[in-house]
Design a protein around this motif. Structure first.
Motif: not given
Length: 196
Positions: A120-130
């Motif tokens: 988590g500390k290294q991430l900027i954004v996450c996008a989840i979908g199909k």
């Protein structure tokens, strides 16, 4: 075959592929060895197979790396690409089990529970979908408004001020937690907090 579920992750640094694959292996039963390939672009120019995962790190400045494994009822994989100075990871599942909405929601919840302590500390954004359309842009408004089929966005740390968003996404709502900001579809009815 099922719709492809994608977990798109943008990181400031190179992530540990073993951590990401340990998450994948917790979700599905694997039936085969990893295939690791590198290519120049998404037109598959210069495509070649790599002998080991140790080769990956040296290629990330100039190549797209794709790792694939056979799983029960489909395939899973991890794509890695450097865009400007960011690292874009796509964990993907082409698995019949995620046609079931409860399994799909559980996958998202598992990823959120997994990602916070691990990466988590290294991430900027996450996008989840199909079957998503997702291309990273430093401008968060462009990123949000140009992506398609994203069910949930997760912004980490202090990266995003929700008040600065010019959302044209009336189907979404914003939730804040102590550690991250979640923008999820109004139709997303699954509780993401831990059961404990």
């Amino acid at each position: 075959m099922a719709e492809v579920v994608e977990i798109n992750i943008i990181s400031r640094v190179v992530l540990d592929n073993d951590i990401l694959f340990s998450f994948i292996h917790e979700q599905v039963e694997i039936q085969g060895n990893r295939t690791i390939e590198a290519m120049n672009n998404w037109a598959y120019e210069g495509l070649h197979r790599l002998g080991s995962k140790e080769d990956i790190q040296n290629l990330l400045d100039t190549k797209i790396v794709c790792i694939t494994q056979k799983a029960v009822d489909g395939y899973v994989g991890l794509n890695i690409e450097k865009v400007d100075k960011r690292f874009c990871y796509t964990i993907w599942f082409n698995n019949n089990k995620y046609e079931n909405i409860n399994n799909y929601y559980q996958l998202i919840k598992s990823f959120i529970s997994f990602a916070m302590p691990q990466i988590g500390k290294q991430l900027i954004v996450c996008a989840i979908g199909k079957e998503v359309i997702f291309e990273f842009d430093e401008d968060m408004n462009k990123l949000l408004n140009n992506a398609h089929n994203i069910d949930i966005w997760i912004f980490f740390n202090e990266m995003l001020d929700a008040n600065s968003l010019d959302l044209k996404m009336s189907d979404y709502k914003i939730d804040k937690t102590k550690d991250y900001l979640i923008i999820k579809k109004q139709s997303f009815r699954y509780e993401l907090k831990d059961d404990n």
